[in-house]
Write a protein that holds these residues in place. Structure first.
Motif, short mmCIF file in Angstrom:
data_model
loop_
_atom_site.label_atom_id
_atom_site.label_comp_id
_atom_site.label_asym_id
_atom_site.label_seq_id
_atom_site.Cartn_x
_atom_site.Cartn_y
_atom_site.Cartn_z
N ALA A 274 0.84 -1.21 0.00
CA ALA A 274 0.00 0.00 0.00
C ALA A 274 0.87 1.25 0.00
N CYS B 68 5.99 8.25 5.81
CA CYS B 68 5.02 7.14 5.93
C CYS B 68 5.14 6.59 7.34
N ARG C 145 -2.49 12.82 4.55
CA ARG C 145 -3.29 12.44 3.38
C ARG C 145 -4.23 11.31 3.77
N LYS C 146 -5.26 11.10 2.95
CA LYS C 146 -6.12 9.93 3.14
C LYS C 146 -5.39 8.70 2.58
N THR C 147 -5.53 7.55 3.24
CA THR C 147 -4.94 6.32 2.71
C THR C 147 -5.99 5.21 2.72
N SER C 148 -5.66 4.08 2.09
CA SER C 148 -6.62 2.98 2.01
C SER C 148 -6.60 2.08 3.25
N LYS C 149 -5.61 2.32 4.14
CA LYS C 149 -5.45 1.41 5.29
C LYS C 149 -5.40 2.22 6.58
N PRO D 166 3.05 7.79 -4.57
CA PRO D 166 3.60 6.51 -4.99
C PRO D 166 5.13 6.60 -5.04
N SER E 2 2.37 1.88 -3.51
CA SER E 2 1.44 2.36 -4.54
C SER E 2 0.82 3.70 -4.18
N GLU E 3 0.65 4.01 -2.89
CA GLU E 3 -0.06 5.24 -2.54
C GLU E 3 0.85 6.45 -2.40
#
Ligand SMILES: C[S@@+](CC[C@H](N)C(=O)[O-])C[C@H]1O[C@@H](n2cnc3c(N)ncnc32)[C@H](O)[C@@H]1O
Length: 229
Positions: free
Chosen positions: A87, A194, A209-213, A93, A90-91
């Motif tokens: 994640a 990160c 930032r917004k993340t997927s996890k 990136p 890719s995020e």
């Protein structure tokens, strides 16, 4: 006279699992398995087996016990999960022209995988010397010249890079000292920080930032006069 039978050496056939690992390992060593193809391969492994599979693929053994005299604020070794690393890459990136740094790099799992997935130059900074030796050995065996490891306390070392990764490596004054060093870097160039399994609250020069996890937090540096990444 009796007939003598020739003794047969038992031949163990290679399992599909072992064959897949052996072929993927050879492709990594030859440079053929990188980026999206490696990411797809990892995602094709059932999620509960993914971490063990990566360790077998890259040849990571059990870590040695942590050194007895870890300084105040330093967190013992525990590896990041493959899913957080995928994640993050890719995020962010993470790109080929980035300089990636894992602060508190342990056995080098994040540094090596981040490099294989992105092509970015990647460095680990680690306090525990035995872990640094093991990480360097891993990297030499996999023939990765763009990956390196420094034996140092991240709070006392000059830092540089464009993407910094921290899996809860330290807290208290040690974390404050590292953040001051990261701010110095951010005054020279835009950076991404990160953070896995912790958040950086109240750091005025970072924007979340917004993340997927939920386990992964990403921050862009935001320093007047320095362009965004
Ligand atoms: C939770 S582990 C994370 C390992 C690795 N980053 C990963 O995600 O797989 C934290 C690591 O940070 C190291 N560490 C703690 N304090 C440190 C410091 N001040 N400078 C460098 N490394 C440190 C520990 O020895 C340990 O290996």
């Amino acid at each position: 006279m009796g007939v003598r039978c020739r003794q047969q050496t038992p031949v163990r056939s290679e399992s599909i699992h072992d064959k897949r690992l052996r072929m993927a390992r050879a492709d990594i060593e030859s440079g053929a398995l990188r980026g999206a193809a490696l990411s797809e391969l990892l995602l094709s492994i059932p999620s509960l087996e993914r971490d063990v599979w990566l360790d077998e693929l890259l040849g990571f053994d059990e870590p040695p016990p942590d050194i007895a005299n870890l300084p105040r604020g330093a967190v013992p070794y525990l590896p990041s999960g493959v899913d957080e690393i995928l994640a993050m890459v890719s995020e962010v990136p993470l790109r080929r022209d980035d300089a990636f740094v894992d602060l508190g790099s342990g056995l080098g799992r994040v540094v090596i995988l981040a490099h294989l997935l992105s092509g970015a130059r990647a460095q680990g900074v680690e306090l525990q010397e035995p872990l640094v030796h093991l990480a360097r050995a891993r990297c030499a065996e996999l023939a990765l010249p763009l990956v390196s490891f420094v034996h140092a306390n991240a709070a006392d070392t000059e830092l540089d890079g464009s993407v910094f990764f921290l899996y809860s490596p330290f807290n208290g004054e040690m974390l404050s000292a590292v953040l001051r060093r990261l701010e110095d870097v951010a005054r020279r160039r835009p950076i991404v920080v990160c953070a896995v399994d912790f958040e950086l609250h109240g750091v005025t020069w970072l924007r979340a930032r917004k993340t997927s996890k939920v386990s992964l937090a990403l921050y862009d540096s935001c320093v007047p006069g320095v362009p965004l990444r």
